[in-house]
Design an enzyme around this catalytic site. Structure first.
Site, PDB file in Angstrom:
ATOM      1  N   GLU A 180      -4.448   4.881  -6.345  1.00  5.34           N
ATOM      2  CA  GLU A 180      -4.531   5.346  -4.946  1.00  5.34           C
ATOM      3  C   GLU A 180      -5.476   6.540  -4.829  1.00  5.34           C
ATOM      4  O   GLU A 180      -5.089   7.626  -4.398  1.00  5.34           O
ATOM      5  CB  GLU A 180      -3.135   5.706  -4.435  1.00  5.34           C
ATOM      6  N   GLU A 199       0.602  -3.130  -5.844  1.00  5.22           N
ATOM      7  CA  GLU A 199       1.865  -2.486  -5.467  1.00  5.22           C
ATOM      8  C   GLU A 199       2.282  -2.995  -4.112  1.00  5.22           C
ATOM      9  O   GLU A 199       1.471  -3.026  -3.179  1.00  5.22           O
ATOM     10  CB  GLU A 199       1.709  -0.964  -5.359  1.00  5.22           C
TER      11      GLU A 199
HETATM   12  C1  BG6 Z   1       2.666   4.545  -4.437  1.00  4.21           C
HETATM   13  C2  BG6 Z   1       2.539   5.078  -5.833  1.00  4.21           C
HETATM   14  O1  BG6 Z   1       2.139   5.487  -3.594  1.00  4.21           O
HETATM   15  O2  BG6 Z   1       3.938   4.338  -3.914  1.00  4.21           O
HETATM   16  C3  BG6 Z   1       3.744   4.857  -6.718  1.00  4.21           C
HETATM   17  O3  BG6 Z   1       1.387   4.574  -6.459  1.00  4.21           O
HETATM   18  C4  BG6 Z   1       4.997   5.065  -5.911  1.00  4.21           C
HETATM   19  O4  BG6 Z   1       3.642   5.690  -7.826  1.00  4.21           O
HETATM   20  C5  BG6 Z   1       5.018   4.053  -4.781  1.00  4.21           C
HETATM   21  O5  BG6 Z   1       6.158   5.029  -6.654  1.00  4.21           O
HETATM   22  C6  BG6 Z   1       6.281   4.066  -3.975  1.00  4.21           C
HETATM   23  O6  BG6 Z   1       6.552   5.345  -3.509  1.00  4.21           O
HETATM   24  P1  BG6 Z   1       7.945   6.055  -3.763  1.00  4.21           P
HETATM   25  O7  BG6 Z   1       7.786   7.413  -3.247  1.00  4.21           O
HETATM   26  O8  BG6 Z   1       8.963   5.265  -3.015  1.00  4.21           O
HETATM   27  O9  BG6 Z   1       8.190   5.995  -5.225  1.00  4.21           O
END
Ligand code: BG6
Length: 622
Positions: free
Chosen positions: A321, A513
């Site tokens: 990101e 993701e």
């Molecule tokens: C993304 C990141 O922004 O979101 C991850 O690359 C992160 O590392 C994921 O875990 C989900 O966010 P969160 O805050 O729910 O863990």
């Protein structure tokens, strides 16, 4: 009887469409006309059909029968099948259903007349799963011309899998020569203050102990049929401070073991080089990416891991990101200077250093590993105008550029023209070395992205209501619902984003993701096995994957999909474990208690089937 007389707030208000209700005498539903099956509900108590004349109809046996969960029902047809008038569709045990006390009044609804808007303000009697039913219908109606959401398989070489990051899973924060990373002093995630030293309340110090349990974990992922597993390398395991000249051999050996285990299980590793894990020393001593020296340290690290793992890893992502540095300069860019004191000039200078470093990594990677595929990774958030006012549209264009600027440089090999104006208007002058322009021309092989939500934008500051996000917050969309952490859920936004990116770059895309964080409850199944009944997760993932299917149909090249946090891990934004994403439950809690045992959730079996069927099973129950 007329629908309005039915004792059910959803059917009687005709929000799902107009129609009639009938009382079945025999346990069988037959097709009233020639047509095609759009969907058979997972619970087999309802079916939607399109007629050859274009009408779409829902036949719903009973009112609350969804809660029977398919018991006593059998589907005699599948989604996508053509049916003739009189052909049997569903069959059910009428006596047993009655004995359970269910009302068998069965609505027969013409869905084309639905008015879903009313759902938003619906506050009547709760009907289990009504939201889900409506959303399925909405998708079905939307896809009327195709008659089916995803019946086609995904591409044969589609990389199905899941993703984790070192700092959120490995633990072992000081084992085998590892140095500290910025995460080791962020016990409260993005929101809380950083600490001088690692403190026991920091969940990441132990994580889910992937460092010691990777074998067991990879085996479970293989059982789900994973083709790909995205992990990151902790920079501070390889170069503990970050500016050493020699790497830490024990750190290198750990990833050797992980990649070997992946190979043994037929899983392709997808490796992020830097996922919010800048060595703390580089942050404190050099102010992270603000300092150009970081490029040299990074490239030494990159060269080390490329050379070491060139025969084990084919897919690489440079910075996780990368655009998140705009919002979280410490976490994303290791910049120690307080966020509020950081000038735009400094921030964009740091960004320039990262962009140059990323392009150098691509160049180096292609030299060392001619067959490797190296991509960038962006936090992808589609931005919608809050209204159709031209001012809002322009504000949206600017906001979207804030994000795509990073992908533009990676994919086109130069700064986009619109940034000249941006820099001028903000008095920013990027210091570039003579070689930088040439370096930037080493463009990526693919674009990878995380996708969790969409946001809105307006030019009218009076209207700015807030929606939360992991990193990038913004204006809430009044038409979307949000999860418990305030992230708005928008599966169609994924299709939109994929199309936008593909139209812009014509490069393969990789969703690395996507997922929903939720509090899970561990229960015992009928065999006494511990599990989580996470239908909400299945719904979220299915809805998003169906939209990936739509994007594929649109002609977008999607290489793969790795669900975020495929095994529960510590959250990035809030540093907690109760926010779970996994198909695998990890028994660890925010107070530090737990056995670290792993349990398969319901979604584990669901995702296994999705992978096994190469996406075909997604349209079951639609
Ligand atoms: C993304 C990141 O922004 O979101 C991850 O690359 C992160 O590392 C994921 O875990 C989900 O966010 P969160 O805050 O729910 O863990």
């Amino acid at each position: 009887m007329p629908l309005s007389n039915v004792n059910d707030p959803v059917f009687s208000t005709e929000m799902m469409g107009q129609g009639v209700a009938i009382l079945p005498k025999r346990g069988r539903v037959v097709s009233p006309v020639n047509g095609k099956v759009v969907s058979v509900f997972e619970t087999k108590h309802a079916v939607t059909l399109t007629f050859d004349n274009g009408a779409e109809i829902l036949i719903h046996v009973g009112l609350d029968t969804v809660s029977l969960n398919g018991q006593y029902f059998e589907a005699l047809i599948c989604s996508g099948e053509k049916v003739k008038i009189g052909e049997p569709l569903l069959q059910f045990d009428i006596d047993k259903i009655k004995r359970q006390g269910f009302d068998l009044i069965s609505p027969l609804i013409i869905c084309n007349t639905a008015s879903f808007k009313e759902v938003v303000s619906f506050t009547g009697k709760e009907v289990k799963n009504w939201k889900r039913s409506l959303s399925l219908l909405k998708i079905n109606l939307h896809n009327r011309e195709r008659g089916l959401c995803v019946m086609k398989e995904f591409p044969a070489d589609f990389l199905w899998g899941g993703a984790i990051a070192a700092n959120q899973s490995e633990g072992a924060y000081n084992a085998d020569g590892k140095g500290l990373s910025i995460q080791d002093v962020m016990p409260k995630g993005f929101s809380g203050p950083i600490t001088e030293e690692p403190t026991p309340d920091n969940m990441k110090l132990v994580g889910i102990d992937f460092y010691h349990r990777y074998k067991e974990d990879i085996k479970l992922l293989a059982e789900m049929g994973f083709k790909a597993f995205r992990i990151s390398i902790a920079w501070s395991r390889i170069f503990p401070n970050g500016d050493e000249t020699e790497p830490n051999e024990l750190g290198l050996q750990f990833y050797d073991r992980v990649f070997d285990e992946c190979k043994k299980n037929g899983i392709e590793p997808i490796v992020t080089i830097s996922h919010y894990e800048t060595p703390l020393y580089l942050s404190k001593m050099y102010d992270g990416w603000l300092n150009r020296k970081l490029i040299d340290f990074f490239i030494r690290y990159v060269e080390t891991i490329f050379t070491r793992y060139k025969d084990k890893v084919k897919y690489w992502l440079t910075f996780n990101e990368i655009n998140s540095i705009l919002y979280e300069p410490f976490c994303s860019g290791g910049i120690y200077t307080d966020k509020d004191k950081l000038t735009k000039q400094d921030l964009y200078q740091a960004i320039h250093h990262e962009l140059v470093a990323s392009a150098m990594a691509v160049k180096l990677g292609h030299e060392i590993m001619p067959n490797a595929k190296i991509g960038c990774m962006i936090l992808a958030v589609p931005i919608y105008p809050l209204s159709s006012k031209p001012d809002d549209v322009i504000a949206t264009m600017q906001k979207q550029r804030e994000i795509v600027f990073f992908a533009d440089v990676h994919a086109r090999g130069e700064y986009p023209a619109y940034m000249r104006r941006f820099f001028k208007e903000h008095n920013i002058e990027i210091k570039m070395e003579p070689e930088d322009r040439e370096i930037l021309t080493h463009t990526v092989d693919f674009i990878s992205l995380s996708y969790y939500m969409s946001l809105c934008e307006t030019a009218d500051s009076a209207q700015k209501s807030n929606s939360k996000g992991n990193i990038l917050g913004g204006i809430a969309n009044p038409f979307l619902e949000a999860n418990e952490w305030g992230w708005q859920i928008d599966p169609q936004g994924l299709r939109y984003m994929l199309n936008e990116l593909y139209d812009r770059y014509k490069l393969p895309l990789f969703i690395v993701e996507n997922g929903v964080g939720a509090r899970d409850v561990l229960v015992e199944d009928e065999n006494g096995q511990k599990t989580v009944l996470d239908d909400y997760r299945i719904d979220y993932l299915r809805d998003h994957l169906l939209q990936v299917g739509e994007a594929l149909e649109d002609g977008v090249e999607v290489m793969g999909y790795t669900a975020w946090g495929c095994i529960d891990l510590v959250s990035a934004s809030t540093a907690e474990l109760r926010k779970r994403y996994g198909f695998i439950y990890v028994d660890r809690h925010d107070d530090g208690s737990g056995t670290l045992e792993r349990y398969k959730k319901k979604s584990f079996y669901w995702y296994k089937r999705v992978i096994e069927s190469n996406g075909k099973s997604l349209s079951e129950g639609m």
